[in-house]
Motif scaffolding. Sequence first.
Motif, mmCIF file in Angstrom:
data_model
loop_
_atom_site.group_PDB
_atom_site.id
_atom_site.type_symbol
_atom_site.label_atom_id
_atom_site.label_comp_id
_atom_site.label_asym_id
_atom_site.label_seq_id
_atom_site.Cartn_x
_atom_site.Cartn_y
_atom_site.Cartn_z
ATOM 1 N N ALA A 267 12.855 2.157 6.567
ATOM 2 C CA ALA A 267 13.252 3.460 6.048
ATOM 3 C C ALA A 267 12.434 3.830 4.811
ATOM 4 N N GLN A 268 12.234 2.848 3.907
ATOM 5 C CA GLN A 268 11.479 3.171 2.692
ATOM 6 C C GLN A 268 10.000 3.349 3.000
ATOM 7 N N LYS A 269 9.490 2.569 3.939
ATOM 8 C CA LYS A 269 8.090 2.761 4.332
ATOM 9 C C LYS A 269 7.903 4.147 4.909
ATOM 10 N N ALA A 270 8.917 4.618 5.659
ATOM 11 C CA ALA A 270 8.816 5.955 6.236
ATOM 12 C C ALA A 270 8.752 7.004 5.142
ATOM 13 N N ARG A 271 9.255 6.671 3.953
ATOM 14 C CA ARG A 271 9.148 7.609 2.832
ATOM 15 C C ARG A 271 7.927 7.281 1.982
ATOM 16 N N GLY A 272 7.035 6.493 2.537
ATOM 17 C CA GLY A 272 5.758 6.254 1.874
ATOM 18 C C GLY A 272 5.772 5.106 0.890
ATOM 19 N N ALA A 273 6.828 4.284 0.883
ATOM 20 C CA ALA A 273 6.840 3.129 -0.013
ATOM 21 C C ALA A 273 5.691 2.214 0.355
ATOM 22 N N ASP A 274 4.985 1.742 -0.666
ATOM 23 C CA ASP A 274 3.828 0.891 -0.427
ATOM 24 C C ASP A 274 4.183 -0.513 -0.886
ATOM 25 N N LEU A 275 4.385 -1.410 0.056
ATOM 26 C CA LEU A 275 4.857 -2.746 -0.302
ATOM 27 C C LEU A 275 3.732 -3.763 -0.343
ATOM 28 N N GLU A 276 2.554 -3.359 0.122
ATOM 29 C CA GLU A 276 1.524 -4.374 0.320
ATOM 30 C C GLU A 276 0.437 -4.408 -0.737
ATOM 31 N N THR A 277 0.222 -3.294 -1.444
ATOM 32 C CA THR A 277 -0.901 -3.313 -2.382
ATOM 33 C C THR A 277 -0.403 -3.349 -3.826
ATOM 34 N N GLY A 278 -1.357 -3.564 -4.745
ATOM 35 C CA GLY A 278 -1.014 -3.556 -6.155
ATOM 36 C C GLY A 278 -0.805 -4.949 -6.701
ATOM 37 N N GLY A 279 -0.762 -5.023 -8.029
ATOM 38 C CA GLY A 279 -0.598 -6.319 -8.691
ATOM 39 C C GLY A 279 0.835 -6.802 -8.617
ATOM 40 N N PHE A 280 1.102 -7.873 -9.322
ATOM 41 C CA PHE A 280 2.406 -8.512 -9.261
ATOM 42 C C PHE A 280 3.522 -7.577 -9.700
ATOM 43 N N ILE A 281 3.324 -6.934 -10.879
ATOM 44 C CA ILE A 281 4.370 -6.064 -11.426
ATOM 45 C C ILE A 281 4.644 -4.921 -10.473
ATOM 46 N N ARG A 282 3.564 -4.333 -9.956
ATOM 47 C CA ARG A 282 3.723 -3.212 -9.044
ATOM 48 C C ARG A 282 4.490 -3.614 -7.814
ATOM 49 N N ARG A 283 4.163 -4.800 -7.308
ATOM 50 C CA ARG A 283 4.853 -5.256 -6.095
ATOM 51 C C ARG A 283 6.316 -5.541 -6.374
ATOM 52 N N ALA A 284 6.580 -6.151 -7.535
ATOM 53 C CA ALA A 284 7.965 -6.458 -7.888
ATOM 54 C C ALA A 284 8.755 -5.158 -7.989
ATOM 55 N N LYS A 285 8.112 -4.134 -8.597
ATOM 56 C CA LYS A 285 8.771 -2.834 -8.716
ATOM 57 C C LYS A 285 9.016 -2.223 -7.354
ATOM 58 N N ALA A 286 8.073 -2.439 -6.458
ATOM 59 C CA ALA A 286 8.183 -1.856 -5.116
ATOM 60 C C ALA A 286 9.342 -2.468 -4.342
ATOM 61 N N LEU A 287 9.825 -3.628 -4.824
ATOM 62 C CA LEU A 287 10.935 -4.274 -4.112
ATOM 63 C C LEU A 287 12.280 -3.611 -4.413
ATOM 64 N N LEU A 288 12.345 -2.926 -5.571
ATOM 65 C CA LEU A 288 13.622 -2.319 -5.976
ATOM 66 C C LEU A 288 14.230 -1.415 -4.903
#
Lengths: 287, 271
Positions: free
Chosen positions: B181-202
């Motif tokens: 569902a979040q990917k369908a809204r354009g959530a990007d879970l695969e790229t970016g550094g550690f902090i960005r990825r951790a934030k993307a998990l929220l």
Amino acid sequence: MAELEVRSLTHRYGAKHMPQVTAVKDVSLRVQAGELLGVIGHTGSGKSTLIQHFNGLLTPTSGEVLLDGENIFRDKQATRAARFRVGLCFQYPEYQLFEETVYKDIAFGPRNMQLPQDEIDRRVRRAAQFVELPDALLEKSPFDLSGGEKRRAAIAGVLAMEPEILVLDEPTAGLDPKGRETILSLVADYRRQTGSTVILVSHSMEDIARLATKALVMNRGEVALYGTVDEVFSQGERLVAMGLDVPAVTRIFLSLRERGLPVRTDVYTLEQGAAEYLRLFGKGARA
Amino acid sequence: MIRDVAIGQYLPGHSFLHKMDARVKIVCTLAFIIAIFLCKNFWSLGLMVFAALVMTLLSRVPFGQLLRSLRPVAFILLFTAILNLFYTKAGNVLWHWKIFTLTDRGIYTAVFMAVRILSLISVSALLTFTTTPTALTDGIEKLLSPLKLVKVPVHSLAMMMTLALRFIPTLIEEIDRIMSAQKARGADLETGGFIRRAKALLPILIPLFVSAFRRAYDLAYAMECRCYRGGEGRTRMKQMRMGVRDGVAIALFAALTAGIFLLNHFFAHLI
């Protein structure tokens, strides 16, 4: 506006060495811009798997998905672009709400599109207006909303991306009749005002019969019927044979036929039913 | 896909091992693990490997399946083997280069350790292959029940474990759905550094927690509606009974342990 084409798409679930399940088998279809395609089928008929290919969430085992003639699986950019052009709203979308405020949650999609701030704001407000969420609710936590409001807020989150093709997986599941009506009319409004294509998965034959221009019936992962709503619902008997529901009106005329009355069975709206009734039993029908 | 992660790897069957009492199986597995650490030479270790092979055959778990369950520990296995290979300084030096010394004792120890870990893991895997998670927790509850005397809430702990196991597949499915569902809204879970990825998990974790709590409440209400009041006076639908089979297994295990002591005694050296 975009045209979506699916060419002999097949999707198999299951890792190597494991028993594989073919969820979607050799499906081809073409949805023209501005159409409203109703997708019907049993639970497990492959509807949900199929629609997740439209925005590239699932990669087909074989076959392709074309958006305006371009394969969305060509490369990563193409897939990402398809994510934003094809808005997919899952079943029970309210379970995806996560932000502190409704506003921020609706803004999640546009923000991921990296739009400028004022454009994001414009889209959030427009989407909220579409789903009839009053401004006062925008600053509330999405978890404080009522069930129906949550659903509408979540749909707004997809609408705010202003997709050219809007795909909704049973958007009315679990809502009361009034809630269902609101959702369906806002979907129809969105299509009318933006000229977008809408793909609507639904269990309700009445809704499909009333709203859709075309209908796709899935059965065991394959296309069972695909055509205009007239074409599909004129096959009432086949739908029943597949164990699917048909509109109540169709059901009445099917059983009248069973009792030997010379009625048409391709009736699926109340108006058609009334006309057919008048033809048979109305004034002057039998001299 | 995340769904393919195998947790709880029970394989339904009707083998000797499947039909054994879960309590006996747990105790025997523990006994096997202890016994394997008591092995001092290749003879006694060989006996254990033989026993493990017999058990695998008895369980009718396909070898391929068993090997796959060993894959996650392959790294640890390799790591211990290599460490033992080069850190054993005793024995005849076979090869020497800079800080690396290879001795015959080193090779023996490395192989010994690897075989030990391998049989240990495969026997524990056999336990989970042939016992349903429910039977497993029931068995643990029964085995721990003496602790009730010192006020350990054994039943609640076992119930918590059963529920946790029960909900793992549900939550995995849920994560899958939220991620889509979040990917369908354009959530990007695969790229970016550690902090960005951790934030993307929220956007995934928050809905997951919300739904986990919702499920917990629902389940608690459903249990209360069925008058659940803890373990007191509670009977089981599936009574655990020990049969001839279990007696045989216990006797064989006793013999196995005796065999190890004998072999350890008669062949004092590593090989």
